[in-house]
Design a protein around this motif. Sequence first.
Motif, PDB file in Angstrom:
ATOM      1  N   SER A  55      12.859  94.953  59.284  1.00 29.16           N
ATOM      2  CA  SER A  55      12.803  95.982  58.247  1.00 29.16           C
ATOM      3  C   SER A  55      13.663  95.625  57.032  1.00 29.16           C
ATOM      4  CB  SER A  55      13.267  97.317  58.837  1.00 29.16           C
ATOM      5  OG  SER A  55      13.397  98.295  57.855  1.00 29.16           O
ATOM      6  N   ASP A  56      14.843  95.068  57.266  1.00 31.86           N
ATOM      7  CA  ASP A  56      15.804  94.809  56.184  1.00 31.86           C
ATOM      8  C   ASP A  56      15.612  93.466  55.482  1.00 31.86           C
ATOM      9  OD1 ASP A  56      16.914  97.246  56.886  1.00 31.86           O
ATOM     10  OD2 ASP A  56      18.624  96.369  57.943  1.00 31.86           O
ATOM     11  N   PHE A  57      15.004  92.508  56.178  1.00 28.20           N
ATOM     12  CA  PHE A  57      14.854  91.166  55.632  1.00 28.20           C
ATOM     13  C   PHE A  57      13.397  90.749  55.778  1.00 28.20           C
ATOM     14  CE2 PHE A  57      19.051  91.673  57.575  1.00 28.20           C
ATOM     15  CZ  PHE A  57      19.845  91.534  56.454  1.00 28.20           C
ATOM     16  N   ASP A  58      13.020  89.673  55.170  1.00 24.33           N
ATOM     17  CA  ASP A  58      11.636  89.212  55.226  1.00 24.33           C
ATOM     18  C   ASP A  58      11.447  88.282  56.428  1.00 24.33           C
ATOM     19  OD1 ASP A  58       9.021  89.111  54.483  1.00 24.33           O
ATOM     20  OD2 ASP A  58       9.366  88.143  52.547  1.00 24.33           O
TER      21      ASP A  58
ATOM     22  N   GLU B 127      21.584  88.445  50.592  1.00 29.12           N
ATOM     23  CA  GLU B 127      22.245  88.454  49.312  1.00 29.12           C
ATOM     24  C   GLU B 127      21.989  87.162  48.543  1.00 29.12           C
ATOM     25  OE1 GLU B 127      26.354  89.268  50.150  1.00 29.12           O
ATOM     26  OE2 GLU B 127      25.945  91.321  50.736  1.00 29.12           O
ATOM     27  N   ALA B 128      22.038  86.045  49.242  1.00 27.31           N
ATOM     28  CA  ALA B 128      21.822  84.758  48.582  1.00 27.31           C
ATOM     29  C   ALA B 128      20.400  84.668  48.037  1.00 27.31           C
ATOM     30  CB  ALA B 128      22.093  83.612  49.537  1.00 27.31           C
ATOM     31  N   ILE B 129      19.443  85.177  48.785  1.00 24.58           N
ATOM     32  CA  ILE B 129      18.043  85.139  48.340  1.00 24.58           C
ATOM     33  C   ILE B 129      17.883  85.965  47.069  1.00 24.58           C
ATOM     34  CG2 ILE B 129      15.686  85.827  48.952  1.00 24.58           C
ATOM     35  CD1 ILE B 129      16.472  85.185  51.897  1.00 24.58           C
ATOM     36  N   GLU B 130      18.474  87.154  47.062  1.00 26.09           N
ATOM     37  CA  GLU B 130      18.397  88.008  45.876  1.00 26.09           C
ATOM     38  C   GLU B 130      19.163  87.395  44.703  1.00 26.09           C
ATOM     39  OE1 GLU B 130      19.464  92.041  46.827  1.00 26.09           O
ATOM     40  OE2 GLU B 130      17.865  92.198  48.310  1.00 26.09           O
ATOM     41  N   ALA B 131      20.323  86.814  44.975  1.00 26.47           N
ATOM     42  CA  ALA B 131      21.131  86.200  43.916  1.00 26.47           C
ATOM     43  C   ALA B 131      20.377  85.065  43.224  1.00 26.47           C
ATOM     44  CB  ALA B 131      22.452  85.689  44.474  1.00 26.47           C
ATOM     45  N   GLU B 132      19.537  84.377  43.967  1.00 33.97           N
ATOM     46  CA  GLU B 132      18.754  83.282  43.401  1.00 33.97           C
ATOM     47  C   GLU B 132      17.394  83.750  42.893  1.00 33.97           C
ATOM     48  OE1 GLU B 132      19.734  80.158  42.795  1.00 33.97           O
ATOM     49  OE2 GLU B 132      21.705  80.818  43.468  1.00 33.97           O
ATOM     50  N   ASN B 133      17.194  85.081  42.898  1.00 36.55           N
ATOM     51  CA  ASN B 133      15.945  85.678  42.427  1.00 36.55           C
ATOM     52  C   ASN B 133      14.726  85.125  43.188  1.00 36.55           C
ATOM     53  OD1 ASN B 133      14.634  87.563  40.862  1.00 36.55           O
ATOM     54  ND2 ASN B 133      14.178  86.086  39.233  1.00 36.55           N
TER      55      ASN B 133
ATOM     56  N   LYS C 172      13.618  86.721  46.179  1.00 38.94           N
ATOM     57  CA  LYS C 172      13.088  87.748  47.086  1.00 38.94           C
ATOM     58  C   LYS C 172      11.565  87.727  47.010  1.00 38.94           C
ATOM     59  CE  LYS C 172      13.815  92.521  48.467  1.00 38.94           C
ATOM     60  NZ  LYS C 172      14.264  92.359  49.806  1.00 38.94           N
ATOM     61  N   GLY C 173      10.930  87.676  48.161  1.00 38.36           N
ATOM     62  CA  GLY C 173       9.478  87.579  48.226  1.00 38.36           C
ATOM     63  C   GLY C 173       8.977  86.154  48.343  1.00 38.36           C
ATOM     64  N   ASN C 174       9.799  85.188  47.939  1.00 34.29           N
ATOM     65  CA  ASN C 174       9.411  83.778  48.031  1.00 34.29           C
ATOM     66  C   ASN C 174       9.963  83.089  49.271  1.00 34.29           C
ATOM     67  OD1 ASN C 174       8.045  83.885  45.564  1.00 34.29           O
ATOM     68  ND2 ASN C 174       9.926  83.472  44.426  1.00 34.29           N
ATOM     69  N   VAL C 175      10.992  83.691  49.870  1.00 31.67           N
ATOM     70  CA  VAL C 175      11.651  83.095  51.029  1.00 31.67           C
ATOM     71  C   VAL C 175      11.365  83.949  52.256  1.00 31.67           C
ATOM     72  CG1 VAL C 175      13.881  82.479  52.041  1.00 31.67           C
ATOM     73  CG2 VAL C 175      13.480  82.103  49.600  1.00 31.67           C
ATOM     74  N   LYS C 176      10.916  83.329  53.306  1.00 33.94           N
ATOM     75  CA  LYS C 176      10.655  84.008  54.576  1.00 33.94           C
ATOM     76  C   LYS C 176      11.703  83.551  55.583  1.00 33.94           C
ATOM     77  CE  LYS C 176       6.814  85.498  52.802  1.00 33.94           C
ATOM     78  NZ  LYS C 176       6.874  86.704  52.048  1.00 33.94           N
ATOM     79  N   ILE C 177      12.021  84.427  56.537  1.00 32.22           N
ATOM     80  CA  ILE C 177      13.080  84.139  57.505  1.00 32.22           C
ATOM     81  C   ILE C 177      12.505  84.067  58.911  1.00 32.22           C
ATOM     82  CG2 ILE C 177      15.220  85.016  58.530  1.00 32.22           C
ATOM     83  CD1 ILE C 177      15.807  86.268  55.771  1.00 32.22           C
ATOM     84  N   GLY C 178      12.940  83.069  59.642  1.00 31.39           N
ATOM     85  CA  GLY C 178      12.601  82.934  61.058  1.00 31.39           C
ATOM     86  C   GLY C 178      13.880  83.007  61.872  1.00 31.39           C
ATOM     87  N   ILE C 179      13.854  83.778  62.929  1.00 34.51           N
ATOM     88  CA  ILE C 179      15.014  83.901  63.821  1.00 34.51           C
ATOM     89  C   ILE C 179      14.717  83.116  65.094  1.00 34.51           C
ATOM     90  CG2 ILE C 179      16.412  85.487  65.193  1.00 34.51           C
ATOM     91  CD1 ILE C 179      15.645  87.699  63.165  1.00 34.51           C
ATOM     92  N   SER C 180      15.499  82.099  65.340  1.00 32.18           N
ATOM     93  CA  SER C 180      15.400  81.371  66.597  1.00 32.18           C
ATOM     94  C   SER C 180      16.470  81.949  67.523  1.00 32.18           C
ATOM     95  CB  SER C 180      15.610  79.875  66.380  1.00 32.18           C
ATOM     96  OG  SER C 180      15.413  79.176  67.596  1.00 32.18           O
ATOM     97  N   ALA C 181      16.122  83.041  68.191  1.00 34.64           N
ATOM     98  CA  ALA C 181      17.105  83.808  68.956  1.00 34.64           C
ATOM     99  C   ALA C 181      17.643  83.052  70.171  1.00 34.64           C
ATOM    100  CB  ALA C 181      16.509  85.145  69.394  1.00 34.64           C
ATOM    101  N   SER C 182      16.779  82.291  70.847  1.00 33.02           N
ATOM    102  CA  SER C 182      17.195  81.558  72.050  1.00 33.02           C
ATOM    103  C   SER C 182      18.027  82.450  72.973  1.00 33.02           C
ATOM    104  CB  SER C 182      17.971  80.302  71.679  1.00 33.02           C
ATOM    105  OG  SER C 182      17.185  79.452  70.889  1.00 33.02           O
TER     106      SER C 182
END
Length: 168
Positions: free
Chosen positions: A68-71, A1-7, A9-19
């Motif tokens: 699927s839901d996030f970048d 939501e924050a990524i979309e709110a700041e317009n 989307k497509g510019n921010v990539k997400i990494g999950i450090s699951a550990s």
Amino acid sequence: EAIEAENEKGNVKIGISASADRYYRAPPSSEAREKRKIGTYDLGYKTSHKPNVLDESNLTKLYRDAVSDFDVVVIADPFASDQFGGYAETTEEFSGSGVQILGKSIITRVNSVQQAARRSLCNGVCVRLSEMTTVSEALEIAKLVKKKGWGLAVSTETFNLCDPVVAD
């Protein structure tokens, strides 16, 4: 939501450090471990009154949904460090998708890179300088990883996914 709110989307990539080692629960008996039964993952491990226990296939589904839901472009240590089946299946599933399955806890020495490659456990490595015995060893791992065409992240801390100062 924050990524979309700041317009963005497509510019921010997400990494999950699951550990995942942190919330993995091994099978209770030594007999079960000898038969290589797979344990579970308690996502509610910090709140004892609210467990959220998933088996390996449901944890994989959670990662699939997140991609699927996030970048999401990186998932680091998605399973316990001795649960090679989950690593291999997830690496295969995301092969060619642009998602890196990063081995942080399973890659600690040059021979572990070679073992991970033989078993197709990941397609990226986080070299944690704080855990290397020598700078030469870190450089050797980096060269081997690049030769294999895998992604490479460099970190000075155990919990950092990438340290941009060191990576340069």
